[in-house]
Scaffold this active site. Sequence first.
Site, PDB file in Angstrom:
ATOM      1  N   TYR A 132      76.191  46.936  31.409  1.00 58.51           N
ATOM      2  CA  TYR A 132      76.229  48.347  31.840  1.00 58.51           C
ATOM      3  C   TYR A 132      76.730  48.454  33.280  1.00 58.51           C
ATOM      4  CZ  TYR A 132      73.544  49.382  27.620  1.00 58.51           C
ATOM      5  OH  TYR A 132      73.140  49.515  26.338  1.00 58.51           O
TER       6      TYR A 132
ATOM      7  N   GLN B 100      81.464  40.613  13.245  1.00 64.61           N
ATOM      8  CA  GLN B 100      80.477  39.812  12.530  1.00 64.61           C
ATOM      9  C   GLN B 100      80.423  40.218  11.056  1.00 64.61           C
ATOM     10  OE1 GLN B 100      79.872  42.197  14.677  1.00 64.61           O
ATOM     11  NE2 GLN B 100      78.476  41.603  16.306  1.00 64.61           N
TER      12      GLN B 100
ATOM     13  N   SER C 221      75.910  51.711  19.363  1.00 65.25           N
ATOM     14  CA  SER C 221      77.231  52.043  18.830  1.00 65.25           C
ATOM     15  C   SER C 221      77.850  50.792  18.221  1.00 65.25           C
ATOM     16  CB  SER C 221      78.127  52.564  19.945  1.00 65.25           C
ATOM     17  OG  SER C 221      78.266  51.569  20.945  1.00 65.25           O
ATOM     18  N   HIS C 222      78.668  50.974  17.213  1.00 64.30           N
ATOM     19  CA  HIS C 222      79.468  49.883  16.658  1.00 64.30           C
ATOM     20  C   HIS C 222      80.880  50.395  16.447  1.00 64.30           C
ATOM     21  CE1 HIS C 222      78.027  45.834  14.966  1.00 64.30           C
ATOM     22  NE2 HIS C 222      77.577  45.995  16.188  1.00 64.30           N
ATOM     23  N   ASN C 223      81.424  50.996  17.503  1.00 59.25           N
ATOM     24  CA  ASN C 223      82.691  51.703  17.388  1.00 59.25           C
ATOM     25  C   ASN C 223      83.878  50.779  17.141  1.00 59.25           C
ATOM     26  OD1 ASN C 223      81.131  53.917  18.011  1.00 59.25           O
ATOM     27  ND2 ASN C 223      81.652  53.890  20.184  1.00 59.25           N
ATOM     28  N   HIS C 224      84.100  49.849  18.039  1.00 60.62           N
ATOM     29  CA  HIS C 224      85.284  49.002  17.902  1.00 60.62           C
ATOM     30  C   HIS C 224      85.239  48.094  16.681  1.00 60.62           C
ATOM     31  CE1 HIS C 224      86.915  49.597  22.259  1.00 60.62           C
ATOM     32  NE2 HIS C 224      87.121  50.623  21.465  1.00 60.62           N
TER      33      HIS C 224
ATOM     34  N   GLY D 124      68.780  54.199  25.521  1.00 60.51           N
ATOM     35  CA  GLY D 124      70.131  54.662  25.285  1.00 60.51           C
ATOM     36  C   GLY D 124      71.111  53.523  25.275  1.00 60.51           C
ATOM     37  N   ASN D 125      72.342  53.888  25.087  1.00 60.18           N
ATOM     38  CA  ASN D 125      73.412  52.912  24.992  1.00 60.18           C
ATOM     39  C   ASN D 125      74.667  53.568  25.553  1.00 60.18           C
ATOM     40  OD1 ASN D 125      74.823  50.501  23.831  1.00 60.18           O
ATOM     41  ND2 ASN D 125      75.802  52.092  22.613  1.00 60.18           N
TER      42      ASN D 125
ATOM     43  N   HIS E 106      79.573  45.876  27.882  1.00 62.88           N
ATOM     44  CA  HIS E 106      78.655  46.126  26.768  1.00 62.88           C
ATOM     45  C   HIS E 106      77.244  45.623  27.077  1.00 62.88           C
ATOM     46  CE1 HIS E 106      77.675  46.790  22.529  1.00 62.88           C
ATOM     47  NE2 HIS E 106      77.047  45.643  22.561  1.00 62.88           N
TER      48      HIS E 106
END
Lengths: 235, 721
Positions: free
Chosen positions: B47, B236, B89-92, B528-529, B44
């Site tokens: 990269y 969080q 992204s905050h997927n997980h 980007g991410n 994360h």
Amino acid sequence: MTIGRRVAVIVFPGSNCERDVAYAMQLLGADPELVWHRETDLSEFDGVILPGGFAHGDYLRTGAIARFSPVMTEVERLADAGTPVLGICNGFQILCEAGLLPGALVANRDLKFICRPVHLRVESTDSVLTRAATVGDVLRIPLNSFEGNYVAPAPVLDDLENGGVVLRYSDADGSVSDAANPNGSLNNIAGIANGGGNVAGLMPHPERAIETVLGSTDGRILLESFVASLDRVTA
Amino acid sequence: MTTEAPAHIQLGMTDAEYDAVVDILGREPRPAELAMYSVMWSEHCSYKSSRAWLGRFPTEAPWVVVGPGENAGVVDLGDGWLAALRIESHNHPSFVEPFQGAATGVGGILRDIFTMGARPIAVWDPIRFGPLDDAHNRYLLDGVVSGIAHYGNAVGVPTLGGEIEFSERYSANPLVNVMALGILKQEQLVLSAASGEGNVAILLGASTGRDGIGGASILASASFDESSGAKRPSVQIGDPFEEKKLIEACLELYERGLVVGIQDLGAAGISCATSECAANGGVGMVVDLDDVPLREDDMNAGEILMSESQERMLAIVEPDDVDEVLELAEKWEINGAVIGTVTAGGTLEVRQHGEVVAEVPAASLSEDAPLYRRPAERPEALDRLWADPVDLPAGLDVGETLLRMLDDPAVGDRSWIYQQYDHQLFLNTVIEPGHDGSLLRIKGTTKGLAVSTDGNGRLCFMDPRRGGARIVYESALNVAVTGARPFAVVDNLNFGNPEKPEIMWQFIETIEGMSAACEALGVPVIGGNVSFYNETDGVDIFPTPVVGMLGFADPMPGHVPRLDQAEPGMEVWLIGPEDPTDFAGTTYSRVVLDHVGGRPSDVDHTIGPKVVDEAVRLAHAGVPVLHDISVGGAAVAVAEICFRSGCGARVDSDDWRTLLSAGPHRFLAVVPPGFDLEVTDVPARRIGTMGGNHIDFGRHGRVPLSLAADVWRNAIPRRMG
């Protein structure tokens, strides 16, 4: 003309519509100033607006902490002296919590935040918010709230219905019905004023409807009413 | 008897990575040091699997002020105005705890924007879930939307849109991306570099707690299985009220010229902020953890360094300004604590209780991070997929088919979502959510910023290179129809497990496709991410790059095209090349045939940019309605105009396929009768007329407008209850 009349736009920690309200006031010829909530002297101002947002995070209950902000003692003094005081959205909630307007605002009927334009019918012109409008006018103005559902005990409501209700949710042709009620407000109430008409509050955001490029100019008549009310009052 | 894994394994590091740390330090790392390396070297933060490939993106243009690598990309709008854009992204976290996961995603992206000196003015949320017939997916959608609304509305930044997609592939791994836009005047630009020996590091904002420890390494950089619920403490908790005060305090700090450099605390918390600030400035720093305001007294050094508690910023200020900065923090009712000093040399030294708990070369945490060129291999299954195109009938009732498509929640009206978001604050919103791209004005100027977010996981799964290129063109058209020319791109690359060669192949192919399209359009990528490990129980998501396109218009069109400006009698035109065979990945194939197969048509880098140019030109020529045609085809695009304008339409076509096929470079224009479009460079064909009470496809069937509108409006509400 009332050009240059000074309006205090109160900024609580968590307010977020203060700049929009100041922009609108400027556009309509008033002289707005952002005033931090710890200020205790507003005697230089001709009117006060409590803008929308989430004062003190809306923690505990909307407006419940804000009513104890230092500035509110002075707002109460000015309100009692007849100075125009307007609460928009969160500002309306604070005025109710402070007892400057009757009733309270609770969570929307569907328990969802609502951000969309609604239609409002002007019910009374005896207030700093509606004096330039005409009873029966239908205005299209954005609503933006989670706790916009107006409630009050029956006796208070009866009393309010004697001219204290200034705006009601309606449909586009002005008919007031359950279908036109976005949030469950009693009697479709969207905006009210005190007995003197100098303290008014509404849930929708007139400052979001002041330019064609933003989709509606229907909010102007309400804010122009307020600006026109800023005759100097000795306080 | 089971033996406990070594500390570095528990923290998500490999043995080789551990050995590299030992090499750098010349000794075994202390516990706090190991904690710092484990988060900073996580996928994360570092990269490490993607860096080698990201250099392919075109990143240069005369208007780029800050390119990839900083907290946000920045472009020059002229007259001293800059715009800052960032996607994350905050997927997980959102899968583990949808409300807080999505909420803190908003908080984090806003800090990236105001770290640059910009006031955040809008947020977009591209989100993806499993099908809504599953109760858990409904819970996730409701939680994510509520979390975005809760945080965005209260922090006072409007949410201007996003996009939504549904697939089984997202059931066990939803995607929650978030993009933010800020504007600033040139002189307000701040960078995240500490400099000047003796300068002071001040931690601003919330106190530091145990929430979010290891979020970057444990949550964001590993695959999921059934035990993932146990990772909930790594999510969080957000406090938009604290963030609102922090935004205003920081903007006032910049205004008064009180900061030398500033960095937000996101993934890896204090470890990341201090080491990046020091490394960027080529200096060192001494930090004393005893001075960090804590929520719990007994936190150890590793916990304090790794905590991802939200709403915190690290400001570097000159010693003479410290008192003024602390006074300003007091005014805004936030914590302000001096926690460190800038030193010469490059060592980051961390103390606690009078002892040195960490002493590392600051730059080693970022610059010496591992770099992996993981093996990539084209999946053989792709051949079978391409050899299995959609089996199309000779004739079709397009009216009836349209009804089925409109009932799909990815096609239906999205107002159930965006009406929960404040999308008007700041009085900039000219085009609100529900159109192709949103459009904001910059008050006091003639400038407009158009923004669109676009992705299509299914299309990219079927051909990552073509899919990647197509979403870039789609995004470009979405801003072009508001009169803005494509100006800059940020991308969020959501992929599966990079340790699988076919996932790496998808990743590399996607970047190639996106890059080629950006080059053809002359649009730089400014940030980007990458989100890898979107895999649960071995099932990877569709490869899902999401494009965030910033369009720029100066001036904005006098009358901006909108979907609700069509009137009876107006002519409907289709601009761009038709492609009646392009059915792979269309809404028709997915919703009606439930088919994934065939190969999506390729883009055309010659005609694609011309179509975009035509859309921009027509927007400025007074055309009342312009609308991009996406995978729903012309039929869905016409229907959307009908619903928004409250008016039927009659559309004729010899071949029903031209009503439902996709094809990458097409849009609709609705104009008064006799209006001369003057389109010469690309194909243009009149396909119909507005009016009547039906959406009428002639011999291909029709459907009453009121019925169709009802189905479209209820597609999401009827499922969400």
